[in-house]
Design a protein around this motif. Structure first.
Motif, PDB file in Angstrom:
ATOM      1  N   LEU B 152     -75.024-155.137 -32.785  1.00 15.58           N
ATOM      2  CA  LEU B 152     -74.909-156.577 -32.534  1.00 15.58           C
ATOM      3  C   LEU B 152     -76.043-157.059 -31.641  1.00 15.58           C
ATOM      4  CD1 LEU B 152     -71.129-157.282 -31.957  1.00 15.58           C
ATOM      5  CD2 LEU B 152     -72.643-158.367 -33.622  1.00 15.58           C
ATOM      6  N   TRP B 153     -76.261-156.308 -30.592  1.00 17.19           N
ATOM      7  CA  TRP B 153     -77.317-156.689 -29.651  1.00 17.19           C
ATOM      8  C   TRP B 153     -78.669-156.703 -30.348  1.00 17.19           C
ATOM      9  CZ3 TRP B 153     -81.337-153.385 -28.223  1.00 17.19           C
ATOM     10  CH2 TRP B 153     -82.185-153.863 -27.205  1.00 17.19           C
ATOM     11  N   LEU B 154     -78.906-155.693 -31.170  1.00 15.22           N
ATOM     12  CA  LEU B 154     -80.181-155.601 -31.860  1.00 15.22           C
ATOM     13  C   LEU B 154     -80.364-156.775 -32.813  1.00 15.22           C
ATOM     14  CD1 LEU B 154     -82.729-153.944 -32.370  1.00 15.22           C
ATOM     15  CD2 LEU B 154     -81.484-152.681 -34.105  1.00 15.22           C
ATOM     16  N   LEU B 155     -79.267-157.126 -33.505  1.00 13.83           N
ATOM     17  CA  LEU B 155     -79.353-158.260 -34.426  1.00 13.83           C
ATOM     18  C   LEU B 155     -79.716-159.524 -33.666  1.00 13.83           C
ATOM     19  CD1 LEU B 155     -76.406-157.560 -36.851  1.00 13.83           C
ATOM     20  CD2 LEU B 155     -78.793-157.939 -37.474  1.00 13.83           C
ATOM     21  N   ALA B 156     -79.072-159.699 -32.520  1.00 18.48           N
ATOM     22  CA  ALA B 156     -79.364-160.893 -31.738  1.00 18.48           C
ATOM     23  C   ALA B 156     -80.839-160.925 -31.356  1.00 18.48           C
ATOM     24  CB  ALA B 156     -78.485-160.930 -30.491  1.00 18.48           C
ATOM     25  N   LYS B 157     -81.372-159.774 -31.044  1.00 21.96           N
ATOM     26  CA  LYS B 157     -82.788-159.708 -30.679  1.00 21.96           C
ATOM     27  C   LYS B 157     -83.669-159.991 -31.884  1.00 21.96           C
ATOM     28  CE  LYS B 157     -83.305-158.360 -26.357  1.00 21.96           C
ATOM     29  NZ  LYS B 157     -84.327-158.807 -25.440  1.00 21.96           N
TER      30      LYS B 157
ATOM     31  N   ASP C 580     -89.886-152.978 -10.824  1.00 22.55           N
ATOM     32  CA  ASP C 580     -88.906-153.607  -9.942  1.00 22.55           C
ATOM     33  C   ASP C 580     -87.892-154.431 -10.742  1.00 22.55           C
ATOM     34  OD1 ASP C 580     -90.224-152.462  -7.978  1.00 22.55           O
ATOM     35  OD2 ASP C 580     -90.797-154.303  -6.919  1.00 22.55           O
ATOM     36  N   SER C 581     -86.645-154.098 -10.597  1.00 24.39           N
ATOM     37  CA  SER C 581     -85.635-154.797 -11.368  1.00 24.39           C
ATOM     38  C   SER C 581     -84.324-154.812 -10.592  1.00 24.39           C
ATOM     39  CB  SER C 581     -85.432-154.093 -12.706  1.00 24.39           C
ATOM     40  OG  SER C 581     -84.205-154.483 -13.271  1.00 24.39           O
ATOM     41  N   PRO C 582     -83.607-155.930 -10.613  1.00 23.88           N
ATOM     42  CA  PRO C 582     -82.313-155.983  -9.914  1.00 23.88           C
ATOM     43  C   PRO C 582     -81.186-155.398 -10.765  1.00 23.88           C
ATOM     44  CG  PRO C 582     -82.817-158.116 -10.848  1.00 23.88           C
ATOM     45  CD  PRO C 582     -83.981-157.234 -11.180  1.00 23.88           C
ATOM     46  N   TRP C 583     -81.461-155.166 -12.068  1.00 24.94           N
ATOM     47  CA  TRP C 583     -80.347-154.796 -12.937  1.00 24.94           C
ATOM     48  C   TRP C 583     -79.715-153.453 -12.608  1.00 24.94           C
ATOM     49  CZ3 TRP C 583     -78.082-158.571 -15.074  1.00 24.94           C
ATOM     50  CH2 TRP C 583     -78.810-159.710 -15.433  1.00 24.94           C
ATOM     51  N   PRO C 584     -80.513-152.420 -12.307  1.00 27.29           N
ATOM     52  CA  PRO C 584     -79.861-151.132 -12.055  1.00 27.29           C
ATOM     53  C   PRO C 584     -78.770-151.216 -10.995  1.00 27.29           C
ATOM     54  CG  PRO C 584     -82.205-150.808 -12.293  1.00 27.29           C
ATOM     55  CD  PRO C 584     -81.974-152.293 -12.329  1.00 27.29           C
ATOM     56  N   ILE C 585     -79.070-151.884  -9.901  1.00 26.39           N
ATOM     57  CA  ILE C 585     -78.067-151.903  -8.830  1.00 26.39           C
ATOM     58  C   ILE C 585     -76.869-152.750  -9.250  1.00 26.39           C
ATOM     59  CG2 ILE C 585     -79.078-153.813  -7.538  1.00 26.39           C
ATOM     60  CD1 ILE C 585     -78.363-152.262  -5.002  1.00 26.39           C
ATOM     61  N   LEU C 586     -77.116-153.794 -10.066  1.00 21.13           N
ATOM     62  CA  LEU C 586     -75.976-154.594 -10.534  1.00 21.13           C
ATOM     63  C   LEU C 586     -75.078-153.777 -11.464  1.00 21.13           C
ATOM     64  CD1 LEU C 586     -77.660-158.055 -11.165  1.00 21.13           C
ATOM     65  CD2 LEU C 586     -76.088-157.385  -9.332  1.00 21.13           C
ATOM     66  N   VAL C 587     -75.700-153.060 -12.365  1.00 19.03           N
ATOM     67  CA  VAL C 587     -74.903-152.213 -13.261  1.00 19.03           C
ATOM     68  C   VAL C 587     -74.102-151.204 -12.437  1.00 19.03           C
ATOM     69  CG1 VAL C 587     -75.034-150.449 -15.045  1.00 19.03           C
ATOM     70  CG2 VAL C 587     -76.436-152.483 -15.220  1.00 19.03           C
ATOM     71  N   VAL C 614     -70.977-154.341 -19.826  1.00 24.71           N
ATOM     72  CA  VAL C 614     -71.752-154.551 -21.048  1.00 24.71           C
ATOM     73  C   VAL C 614     -72.672-155.757 -20.873  1.00 24.71           C
ATOM     74  CG1 VAL C 614     -71.600-155.163 -23.480  1.00 24.71           C
ATOM     75  CG2 VAL C 614     -70.046-153.461 -22.533  1.00 24.71           C
ATOM     76  N   LEU C 615     -72.143-156.820 -20.258  1.00 21.06           N
ATOM     77  CA  LEU C 615     -72.972-158.021 -20.061  1.00 21.06           C
ATOM     78  C   LEU C 615     -74.174-157.720 -19.170  1.00 21.06           C
ATOM     79  CD1 LEU C 615     -70.407-160.925 -19.723  1.00 21.06           C
ATOM     80  CD2 LEU C 615     -71.806-160.223 -21.675  1.00 21.06           C
ATOM     81  N   THR C 616     -73.952-156.963 -18.099  1.00 21.10           N
ATOM     82  CA  THR C 616     -75.098-156.664 -17.231  1.00 21.10           C
ATOM     83  C   THR C 616     -76.127-155.848 -18.004  1.00 21.10           C
ATOM     84  OG1 THR C 616     -73.814-154.834 -16.352  1.00 21.10           O
ATOM     85  CG2 THR C 616     -74.006-156.770 -14.966  1.00 21.10           C
ATOM     86  N   LEU C 617     -75.632-154.969 -18.887  1.00 19.52           N
ATOM     87  CA  LEU C 617     -76.582-154.178 -19.666  1.00 19.52           C
ATOM     88  C   LEU C 617     -77.395-155.072 -20.600  1.00 19.52           C
ATOM     89  CD1 LEU C 617     -74.499-150.983 -20.411  1.00 19.52           C
ATOM     90  CD2 LEU C 617     -76.615-151.144 -19.115  1.00 19.52           C
ATOM     91  N   GLY C 619     -78.163-158.141 -19.949  1.00 16.19           N
ATOM     92  CA  GLY C 619     -79.126-158.803 -19.067  1.00 16.19           C
ATOM     93  C   GLY C 619     -80.305-157.891 -18.771  1.00 16.19           C
ATOM     94  N   TRP C 620     -80.005-156.640 -18.525  1.00 14.23           N
ATOM     95  CA  TRP C 620     -81.018-155.618 -18.251  1.00 14.23           C
ATOM     96  C   TRP C 620     -82.088-155.631 -19.337  1.00 14.23           C
ATOM     97  CZ3 TRP C 620     -80.045-150.454 -15.602  1.00 14.23           C
ATOM     98  CH2 TRP C 620     -81.000-149.500 -15.933  1.00 14.23           C
TER      99      TRP C 620
END
Ligand code: HEA
Ligand code: HEA
Ligand code: CUA
Ligand code: CU
Lengths: 323, 196, 628
Positions: B152-157, C580-587, C614-617, C619-620
């Motif tokens: 799904l994610w890939l499709l969105a991309k 540099d990314s904020p995502w790892p720490i958020l996940v 899943v949402l944070t991933l 965003g990552w």
């Protein structure tokens, strides 16, 4: 050597010393240890020698530039690191695992009749004590196992709750007690005497105080002991208090108390210790136990029963009379 | 830069992108997990005389195998999607991936239905058989569910165009699917083994 | 000499965010390595305090420092902390992270953000475990946590949830690190570093990573079963309902034995760096040593049942596993003689790092020899679960796995800090720790032979155990004093030590070719490699300098990194690295919240947090490297 010295100090019967064997099995293991110790000393010595030689060279002036590998050193690595260990390990492996296993396990069913165990005992591990039964007789006891001396005995071990491990180092190697399975181990003692054993698998709060004794007696004495243990309680008068307070957990054969949550107390007076070797079987210790088992052995399955002093001493007196 | 010949040989290289290697590591460890659970199944099976235990029906063969067929059928569109992607044909890539997605989602839905059906007959807390049955199947299907999310994610991309990054992701995710399909076959055959 | 213009550009491209935020969002392998270092030191301190509590309680028979309940939690936490929160994260997390990219000539690991995620997950898992302890629910069934003792029936508190979840949590971090190392070593090497030119250090970490990747799933499966048995009512381990008690043990040790090699192999790697540096000699039998490092882990997967010799499984099975255990010894003996003959035939200079390696070799042989003794099944059945085993594994873990860590701290101190440590104090700290360790662990052999079981919170007098326990306790405090001196030395040196040159030891590998401490981008120009000791190839390094002066091969169009072919290490393409990314720490935060609610049985909330995860991933992955 420190080890034998400690042994002499400790005196016989109150040690569980792997290096003070009292059976063929335990002797085989102990002598294997000494052989392996010598071998190990040689191995460690060799490596220490090489490093020591390097230490001697620590101030040798350096040649500029970095040295490459050389064939002679590679040869040393191959001989000492590959060839010698293969020989040594094969020898150890064959010796220990072919000959010694035979000496430390029970003879199989097909073995000559004379080798087959003359007696079978069942030991059940509980948190934190040992239930001992002699199949074919009514005898049930706890924490103190009697066997005839110089007789191979088969011990069938099982557990009532978690994993325990049955171990009398001076007589033989250990064997685990595992839920859902019955394991066997050979017990044999060369000489009459008392041998200490202890639970060797972590089983909870009082794993530390889950000991037991094995008494090896000459055959007639053993027979007499077994007959006494198989008999019902010596005294039934004065048991009322016991029946009302303790029968939910303990058995006294001959009295209407039959429950196996705790040790069978039919002949508790004949034992030398209480609560799996935690305290001696004396009046004072027994009184203390009945007053507050959780102080004596915190975490044991016997609760504090809120007895009055008078009740405690009456119960103690009664139990002591059960010889 | 030219000193290294970077650039020329670079993009045409036959070796896989980093992302593919990452997916390979993930698959290696997940495959081990499912292998361990499969081994558990047989270990428990050989510890028991009656397998499944009395009162628990032997699994039926036909329906689960047909359902599995759905999942396996999705392999082809995934494969075609990767081809189309390599040729940078965006619409075709998305199309094939959607076909695969539908098949895979159908598989998962039918599996869920099968669980509901089985749960009415025996529970994971009934016996060790039930415990490993549901755990093993559930673990495999969780991987399918993750795969669905990834697709799904890939499709969105991909909907917003093809980039090198997305192509790498396509390679990695398709590899993941091949592995999950293979693992699901092993797992399904394992839980069906009493009926074989 | 003013820095060449490309260097200035690199400085700009790779500049970290300033301040704390820079550390929270960093993806720089060196910074993450340092974060790991500090975090694992805290855990080492905790594990050490627990060890000293154990020793204090056991200093006398019938002691009352710890009651049985406290003791059980303390020794379990000690084992868990030292293994999972000290040695593994210290070797892989700190040493591996900091050094692998520098040694293979890369600017970072293959997946820098994943690396940051590993760290935050690791740190959170430690906080999680210790939260359990401080709530009074410390794991209390031993580090191998046998069932049914660990089942709900016999351990009704939440203690074991902190064990199962904490370890699953922790193994996520280890798995990510392992995958990252493997891909980096396979794919991110400097041009010319073909497989046979990979430094032995990296081979060792490759072996450890493979070990983690394939061993941890067995533990995870086991933990999942236990969690389900305890919380959902399944019967994996319950023989009354078709389960099997020994299933736990098989799976645990299928993980647990490879695990012990995972602990030791990085130490081998450190040794194979320090030895060439202080003897100015290439390792003897290089290919054999490389193969041995990999082989020890590989064979290590086939020996697990030697931890179960007393469980009553059939003798043929036991003999098979004893044979496998004999085989696993061979790679170790090869290495022992390769190290020691290299020292002997080189020009040994016994600076502190080499002293620790000599200590390591001696302890490894001594501990390994008691390991060999366990191959004799009857002897193992006699000694298992006694202090003899405790002696075996502390010789080989503390003596052999930790000593190289100490040696490595001294060895790479100038590289990491740009300062020298104080040599004299360093040597004194070695001798104190060496003596203390022997005093601490040697008597355990004797007391084990005298029949003292392990995991006892108290013991009777009159069995001849007291004197040895007293010695052990004294040894424990001596060791602790030595360790304090070691860290004291490093802390003072950090502020007061003389400035270090880039290459104070004339070290063999690429990390010594860059300034101390290394710049953010590690290498200004991509180094070329033509042997396994690239820093000793003066011509190659001269070439680097010329290239830099000419501005060739700098890769300064962004945070760029070379990707190389798997076998030959030939450059294949240039990729952009995330920076540099904020995502790892958020996940990691989402994941922590999820584990926390799982521990208190709030499954719906956990599912909700899973969705958030899943949402944070997503965003990552929102921003692609090409757009960065
Ligand atoms: C770093 C960790 C580490 C390492 C490297 C090892 C290495 C080895 N271990 Fe150890 N072991 C542990 C950590 C480790 N162990 C731990 C933690 C436990 C207990 C777990 C628990 O119960 O809590 C344990 C327990 C343990 C047991 C189970 C004991 C029991 O509970 O009953 C066994 C049994 O076989 C064993 C064997 C071995 C062997 C054969 C080696 C070999 O790899 C050793 C090889 C090395 C050498 C042999 C040294 C080189 C020697 C020479 C060069 C001299 C010349 C030699 C010859 C001529 C042969 N170990
Ligand atoms: C990985 C390795 C590891 C290490 C390094 C150690 C180190 C030590 N261990 Fe360890 N031990 C285990 C792993 C380890 N142990 C395991 C796996 C078990 C089995 C558990 C079980 O049965 O379940 C065990 C069990 C065990 C027992 C047996 C308990 C029992 O069976 O009842 C004992 C008893 O003495 C003991 C003692 C010690 C001591 C005194 C040290 C000393 O060497 C410790 C010295 C360290 C310090 C004193 C810390 C000093 C450091 C600092 C002060 C840092 C400063 C901090 C900052 C600057 C932030 N350990
Ligand atoms: Cu029973 Cu330990
Ligand atoms: Cu092992």
């Amino acid at each position: 050597m420190l080890v034998p010295a400690a042994l002499v100090l400790a005196g016989c019967g109150s040690s569980q010393d792997v290096l003070a064997p009292h059976s063929r099995s335990a002797r085989g293991i102990a002598s294997l240890w000494w052989d392996m110790l010598i071998g190990s000393a040689l191995g460690l010595g060799l490596v220490a020698l090489i490093l020591g030689a390097a230490w001697v060279r620590r101030n040798e002036p350096g040649v500029p530039g970095v040295r490459d590998g050389d064939r002679a050193a590679l040869g040393v690595v191959l001989v000492l690191g590959l060839a010698v260990p293969i020989v040594v390990l094969s020898a150890l492996f064959l010796f220990a695992n072919i000959f010694l296993i035979r000496d430390t396990t029970l003879p199989t069913a097909s073995a000559a009749a004379s080798d087959r165990p003359a007696l079978t005992i069942r030991v059940v591990g509980h948190r934190f004590w040992w239930e001992v039964r002699y199949p074919g007789t009514a005898a049930v006891t706890a924490n103190e196992i009697h066997i005839p001396v110089r007789t191979p005995v088969q011990v069938l071990v099982a557990t009532q709750d978690v994993i325990h491990s049955f171990w009398v180092p001076e007589l033989n190697r250990k064997i685990d007690m595992i839920p859902g399975q019955v394991n066997r181990v050979l017990l044999y003692a060369d000489a009459p005497g008392r041998y200490r054993g202890q639970c060797a698998e972590f089983c909870g709060l009082q794993h530390a105080q889950m000991g037991f004794y094995v008494f090896a007696d000459p055959l007639p004495r053993f027979r007499a002991w077994l007959a006494r243990q198989a008999a019902p309680a010596a005294r039934t008068s004065g048991s009322a208090l016991f029946v009302s307070h303790c029968a939910s957990c303990h058995t006294i054969r001959g009295v209407s108390a039959r429950s196996d949550v705790g040790p069978d107390l039919t002949h508790v007076g004949s034992r030398t210790t209480l609560a799996a070797l935690t305290i001696p079987n004396t009046h004072a210790a027994l009184v203390q136990w009945l007053r507050d088992p959780q102080r004596v052995k915190p975490g044991s399955a016997m609760p504090v029963l809120d007895l009055t002093d008078a009740e405690v001493s009456r119960l103690a007196g009664y139990l002591e009379s059960l010889r | 830069m030219s000193a290294y010949g970077i650039g020329a040989a670079a993009r045409g290289g036959r070796e896989r992108p980093l992302g593919w290697w990452g997916a390979a590591m993930l698959v290696a460890t997940e495959a081990t997990l499912l292998a361990v659970m499969t081994a558990t199944y047989f270990y428990l099976r050989f510890k028991n005389v009656a397998w499944p235990p009395r009162g628990v029906p032997v699994p039926t063969l036909v329906v689960p195998l047909l359902v599995l067929g759905l999942l396996l059928a999705a392999t082809t569109p995934v494969c075609l999607g990767v081809r189309a992607g390599r040729a940078r044909r965006r619409a075709a890539t998305c199309g094939w991936l959607i076909v695969a997605l539908v098949l895979q989602a159908a598989y998962l839905a039918l599996q869920l239905h099968q669980y509901a059906h089985d749960l009415r007959r025996f529970a994971p807390s009934g016996s060790a058989y039930g415990s490993i049955y549901y755990t093993l199947l559930g673990a495999a299907d969780a991987h399918v569910a993750v795969g669905l999310l990834l697709t799904l994610w890939l499709l969105a991309k991909l909907a917003r165009g093809i980039t090198r990054y997305r192509l790498n992701a396509l390679e990695a995710i398709s590899f993941y699917w091949y592995a999950v399909n293979a693992l699901t076959v092993v797992v399904t055959l394992t839980v069906l083994s009493p009926a074989l | 000499m003013t820095p060449a213009p490309p260097v200035e550009r690199l400085e700009r491209i790779w500049a970290p965010r300033p301040g704390v935020l820079g550390w929270l969002t960093t993806t720089d392998h060196k910074r993450i390595g340092l974060l790991y270092f500090w975090a694992t030191l805290v855990f080492f301190g905790a594990g050490g305090v627990e060890a000293l509590l154990i020793r204090t309680q056991l200093a006398q028979p019938h002691n009352h420092v710890l009651g049985p309940n406290a003791y059980d939690q303390v020794f379990t936490m000690h084992g868990l902390t030292m293994i999972f929160w000290f040695i593994i994260p210290m070797t892989t997390g700190a040493f591996g992270n900091y050094l692998i990219p520098l040694m293979i000539g890369a600017r970072d690991l293959a997946f820098p953000r994943l690396n940051a995620l590993s760290f935050w997950v690791f740190a959170a898992s430690g906080v999680f475990l210790y939260t359990g302890l401080f709530l009074g629910f410390g794991p209390n069934a031993g580090w191998f946590d046998y069932v049914p003792l660990a089942s709900r029936l016999y351990d009704p508190g939440r203690n074991i949830e902190f064990y199962t979840l904490g370890l699953i949590f922790n193994s996520i971090a280890s798995t990510l690190t392992a995958a990252n190392f493997i891909v980096s070593i396979f794919k991110c090497r400097a041009p010319g570093m073909s497989f046979n030119r990979i430094p032995l250090f990296c081979f060792a970490f490759l072996a450890a990573s493979f070990g983690l990747l394939f061993a941890l799933p067995a533990l995870s499966a086991d933990l999942v079963y236990l969690f389900l048995d305890r919380n959902v009512g399944t019967h994996f381990f319950d023989p009354a309902h078709g389960g099997a008690t020994l299933l736990w043990q098989h799976l645990f040790w299928f993980f647990g034995h490879p695990e012990v090699y995972i602990l030791i192999v990085p130490a081998f790697g450190i040794a194979t760096e320090i030895i060439p540096a202080f003897t100015q000699r290439k390792m003897i039998a290089f290919p054999l040593v490389a193969i041995a490092e990999l082989l020890v882990v590989f064979i290590g997967f086939g020996v697990w049942a030697h931890h179960m010799f007393a469980t009553g499984i059939p003798t043929v099975t036991l003999v098979f596993f004893a044979g496998a255990s004999a085989m696993v010894v061979i790679p170790s003996t090869i290495q022992v003689f390769a190290w020691s003959t290299t020292i002997f035939t080189g020009l040994p200079r016994f600076k502190t790092p080499l002293l620790f390696i000599v200590g390591f070799i001696l302890f490894f042989v001594a501990g390994g020899l008691t390991g060999i003794m366990f191959i004799a099944i009857p002897f193992d059945q006699q000694m298992t679960d006694t202090y003899f085993v405790v002696a075996h594994f502390h010789y080989i873990i503390f003596g052999a796995a930790v000593f190289p860590i100490f040696g490595g701290m001294y060895y790479w101190f100038p590289k990491v800090t740009g300062r020298m440590y104080f040599e004299r104090a360093g040597q004194v700290s070695f001798w104190i720790i060496f003596a203390g360790t022997n005093l601490l662990f040697f008597p355990m052999h004797i007391v084990g032979l005298l029949g003292m079981p392990r995991r006892v919170y108290t013991y009777p007098s009159g069995l001849g155990w007291t004197i040895y326990n007293v010695l052990e306790t004294i040894g424990g405090f001596v060791t602790a004093a030595g360790i304090l001196l070691l860290f004291g030395n490093l802390v003072v040196s950090y502020f007061r030590g003389p400035r270090a040159e880039p290459d104070p030891w004339h070290g063999p590998t690429l990390e010594w070719s860059v300034p101390s401490p290394p710049p953010e981008y590690n290498f200004a120009v991509v180094p070329t490699v033509s042997s396994a000791y690239p820093n000793w190839d003066a011509a190659d390094r001269e070439l680097d300098r010329q290239r830099l002066a000419a501005g060739a091969g700098v890769l300064d169009e962004g945070p760029e990194q070379v990707v190389s072919s798997f076998v030959d290490g030939e450059t294949q393409e240039v990729v952009r690295m995330p920076h540099d990314s904020p995502w790892p720490i958020l996940v990691a935060l989402c994941l922590s919240a999820m584990f926390a609610v799982l521990a208190v049985e709030k499954y719906t909330v956990a599912a909700f947090l899973g969705g958030l995860l899943v949402l944070t991933l997503v965003g990552w992955h929102a921003k692609e490297p090409e757009e960065a």
